[in-house]
Write a protein that holds these residues in place. Sequence first.
Motif, mmCIF file in Angstrom:
data_model
loop_
_atom_site.group_PDB
_atom_site.id
_atom_site.type_symbol
_atom_site.label_atom_id
_atom_site.label_comp_id
_atom_site.label_asym_id
_atom_site.label_seq_id
_atom_site.Cartn_x
_atom_site.Cartn_y
_atom_site.Cartn_z
ATOM 1 N N MET A 81 -3.303 6.723 3.459
ATOM 2 C CA MET A 81 -2.315 6.661 4.470
ATOM 3 C C MET A 81 -2.846 7.697 5.608
ATOM 4 O O MET A 81 -3.183 8.980 5.270
ATOM 5 C CB MET A 81 -0.914 7.194 4.059
ATOM 6 N N LEU A 82 -2.862 7.365 6.872
ATOM 7 C CA LEU A 82 -3.127 8.195 7.803
ATOM 8 C C LEU A 82 -1.958 8.700 8.728
ATOM 9 O O LEU A 82 -1.955 10.014 9.144
ATOM 10 C CB LEU A 82 -4.130 7.744 8.870
ATOM 11 N N THR A 95 -3.475 3.048 7.901
ATOM 12 C CA THR A 95 -4.180 3.608 6.645
ATOM 13 C C THR A 95 -5.592 3.362 7.179
ATOM 14 O O THR A 95 -5.955 2.898 8.176
ATOM 15 C CB THR A 95 -4.082 2.504 5.502
ATOM 16 N N VAL A 96 -6.319 4.054 6.123
ATOM 17 C CA VAL A 96 -7.896 4.157 6.291
ATOM 18 C C VAL A 96 -8.043 2.485 6.538
ATOM 19 O O VAL A 96 -7.334 1.530 5.789
ATOM 20 C CB VAL A 96 -8.572 4.788 5.244
ATOM 21 N N SER A 97 -9.200 1.812 7.012
ATOM 22 C CA SER A 97 -9.615 0.554 6.958
ATOM 23 C C SER A 97 -9.687 0.121 5.584
ATOM 24 O O SER A 97 -10.326 0.477 4.819
ATOM 25 C CB SER A 97 -10.997 0.471 7.767
ATOM 26 N N ALA A 102 -3.663 -2.119 -0.497
ATOM 27 C CA ALA A 102 -3.249 -1.016 -1.853
ATOM 28 C C ALA A 102 -1.952 -0.290 -1.593
ATOM 29 O O ALA A 102 -1.261 0.077 -2.559
ATOM 30 C CB ALA A 102 -4.613 -0.302 -1.944
ATOM 31 N N VAL A 103 -1.909 0.258 -0.406
ATOM 32 C CA VAL A 103 -0.850 1.308 -0.083
ATOM 33 C C VAL A 103 0.218 0.460 -0.225
ATOM 34 O O VAL A 103 1.408 1.122 -0.954
ATOM 35 C CB VAL A 103 -0.861 1.946 1.243
ATOM 36 N N GLY A 104 0.704 -0.830 0.145
ATOM 37 C CA GLY A 104 1.807 -1.532 0.266
ATOM 38 C C GLY A 104 1.973 -1.921 -1.395
ATOM 39 O O GLY A 104 2.982 -1.860 -1.770
ATOM 40 N N ALA A 105 1.029 -2.246 -2.370
ATOM 41 C CA ALA A 105 1.217 -2.591 -3.424
ATOM 42 C C ALA A 105 1.864 -1.347 -4.375
ATOM 43 O O ALA A 105 2.576 -1.444 -4.903
ATOM 44 C CB ALA A 105 -0.082 -3.092 -4.176
ATOM 45 N N LYS A 144 5.339 13.128 2.521
ATOM 46 C CA LYS A 144 4.833 14.185 1.456
ATOM 47 C C LYS A 144 3.588 13.624 0.903
ATOM 48 O O LYS A 144 2.451 14.436 0.599
ATOM 49 C CB LYS A 144 5.710 14.204 0.431
ATOM 50 N N HIS A 145 3.182 12.468 1.141
ATOM 51 C CA HIS A 145 2.114 11.771 0.562
ATOM 52 C C HIS A 145 0.746 11.692 1.613
ATOM 53 O O HIS A 145 -0.059 11.103 1.254
ATOM 54 C CB HIS A 145 2.190 10.509 -0.182
ATOM 55 N N LEU A 146 1.083 12.003 2.891
ATOM 56 C CA LEU A 146 0.012 11.940 3.771
ATOM 57 C C LEU A 146 -1.118 12.864 3.457
ATOM 58 O O LEU A 146 -0.883 13.915 3.004
ATOM 59 C CB LEU A 146 0.480 12.378 5.086
#
Length: 147
Positions: A81-82, A95-97, A102-105, A144-146
């Motif tokens: 995540m960006l 997100t990064v390219s 993957a972030v959604g999953a 919190k996860h950035l």
Amino acid sequence: MKKEKRQKKIMELIAERSIGTQEELTQALAEAGFSATQATVSRDIRELGLRKQSGDGRGSRYVAGSVGSSTTYRQILSSGMLSVEPAGNLIVIRTVSGAAMAVGAALDHMHLPGLVGCIAGDDTLFLAVRTLEEVEPMMLELRKHLG
């Protein structure tokens, strides 16, 4: 960094198709441009906490496991995540390219309260949040996860 990218790709691959063996996963990674030995894939499976689940009569497939997976999901979020921005009852995550799926999953598997679903592109993710009141607490959790 190479390992993180490969493991993100593994999470994407098992989310988008049925992969039931280490050989199939190694081949799918190769098709996606990742060179990995079966031993490396075996370690990745263990570290990601993947498990096999019986499928639709066509054998078993790898799925994200419950043991240790919350740590893996947090790693995917922090490395992928960006930015996180609200848009009504939606949240837009950059997100990064190549990491949006993957972030959604990872978010889907974390079962966040109020999260109805995710739609992922290449580097952008839209989260549907049930109510406007649930957006701010979710924003705080996501930030919190950035990385």
